[in-house]
Enzyme design. Structure first.
Site, PDB file in Angstrom:
ATOM      1  N   VAL A 199       1.902   3.595   2.845  1.00 16.08           N
ATOM      2  CA  VAL A 199       1.771   2.217   2.385  1.00 16.08           C
ATOM      3  C   VAL A 199       2.016   2.217   0.881  1.00 16.08           C
ATOM      4  O   VAL A 199       1.523   3.103   0.172  1.00 16.08           O
ATOM      5  CB  VAL A 199       0.365   1.651   2.681  1.00 16.08           C
ATOM      6  CG1 VAL A 199       0.273   0.187   2.249  1.00 16.08           C
ATOM      7  CG2 VAL A 199       0.005   1.807   4.150  1.00 16.08           C
ATOM      8  N   CYS A 200       2.810   1.260   0.421  1.00 16.91           N
ATOM      9  CA  CYS A 200       2.964   1.045  -1.014  1.00 16.91           C
ATOM     10  C   CYS A 200       3.474   2.317  -1.695  1.00 16.91           C
ATOM     11  O   CYS A 200       4.455   2.910  -1.254  1.00 16.91           O
ATOM     12  CB  CYS A 200       1.607   0.582  -1.560  1.00 16.91           C
ATOM     13  SG  CYS A 200       1.602  -0.152  -3.192  1.00 16.91           S
ATOM     14  N   THR A 201       2.800   2.771  -2.756  1.00 19.11           N
ATOM     15  CA  THR A 201       3.273   3.930  -3.515  1.00 19.11           C
ATOM     16  C   THR A 201       2.918   5.260  -2.860  1.00 19.11           C
ATOM     17  O   THR A 201       3.209   6.311  -3.429  1.00 19.11           O
ATOM     18  CB  THR A 201       2.733   3.899  -4.954  1.00 19.11           C
ATOM     19  OG1 THR A 201       1.306   3.799  -4.910  1.00 19.11           O
ATOM     20  CG2 THR A 201       3.320   2.728  -5.721  1.00 19.11           C
TER      21      THR A 201
END
Length: 199
Positions: free
Chosen positions: A109-111
Site C-alpha cells: 500500500v502506498c510507499t
C-alpha cells in the site's frame, strides 16, 4: 504450504506506518475472514513483535513477530514515512526478499512499493504508489513501469496500490481474487464502503 488455515494473510506493521494503510486493508480482510466459508486467518506482525507508533500517533500491538509469523499466503506491506528508513536497511531488504521467496502473493500500500523496489521486487514490472512518491520510485528502480493513474496494479504475484485509501480498494480486489466478486461485494456492503466525496 501448510499453515493450519486454508489461507493466511499477514499485515506487517512498523513505526511511522501510515494508519489507514494498515487498518484499511485490515478492516476489509478481517471482515472477510469472519464471514467467509474459506475461513482465512488475518494477523498483524512487527519485526520484533513489539508495539509500533504509526505516523499520526496511533499505537498498535501486533499479534506476532516476524520470526513467529510463519508461512503466509499473502503479505500486506503498508506505506508511510517509516518506509524511508526500511528501504535503506540491507538486513530488512534481505528479509523482504526472503518473504518474496516463500510468499505466493506480495502486496503493498502506498510507499510500501518503495521498499519492494529497493529490494528488487519490482524490476521491469508495472506498479503504483502514492502520487507524491513516483520520483522516489524512479530513483530506486528506473525499470519499474510506473502506473500513475491506477488505484492498484495486479501483476500476478505482486499487487501494489496507490496511497492510503487505495489500500481499501486493493484489499477488496484481493477478496474478489482469492474468493469471489460476490464475496468482495458482501464485504463492501458489510463495512459500508461507498465513497461519495463532497468535492
Amino acid at each position: 504450504m501448510p499453515t493450519g488455515h486454508h489461507m493466511r494473510v499477514g499485515i506487517f506493521v512498523f513505526d511511522d506506518a501510515e494508519e489507514l494503510d494498515v487498518v484499511g486493508p485490515y478492516e476489509v480482510l478481517a471482515y472477510w475472514a469472519r464471514h467467509s466459508e474459506l475461513r482465512p486467518e488475518v494477523v498483524t506482525f512487527s519485526l520484533d513483535g513489539s508495539g509500533v507508533r504509526c505516523a499520526k500517533g496511533l499505537r498498535l500491538v501486533p499479534d506476532l513477530s516476524a520470526d513467529e509469523v510463519g508461512p503466509l499466503h499473502v503479505l500486506v506491506y503498508p506505506g508511510g514515512f517509516g518506509t524511508r528508513a526500511l528501504l535503506r536497511d540491507p538486513a530488512h531488504l534481505d528479509w523482504v526478499r526472503g518473504m518474496r521467496a516463500s510468499t505466493p502473493l506480495m502486496t503493498s500500500v502506498c510507499t510500501g512499493a518503495l521498499v519492494y523496489a529497493a529490494a528488487g521486487l519490482l524490476s521491469g514490472r508495472p506498479a503504483t504508489t502514492h502520487w507524491q512518491a513516483f520520483d522516489e520510485l524512479a530513483v530506486l528502480d528506473p525499470s519499474v513501469l510506473a502506473d500513475t493513474e491506477a488505484r492498484f496494479v495486479d501483476d500476478g504475484d505482486i499487487v501494489t496500490s496507490a496511497g492510503v485509501s487505495a489500500g481499501i480498494d486493493m484489499a477488496l480486489h484481493l477478496v474478489a481474487r482469492l474468493e469471489s466478486v460476490d464475496a468482495a461485494r458482501a464485504v463492501r456492503r458489510g463495512i459500508q464502503y461507498d465513497p461519495e466525496p463532497p468535492v
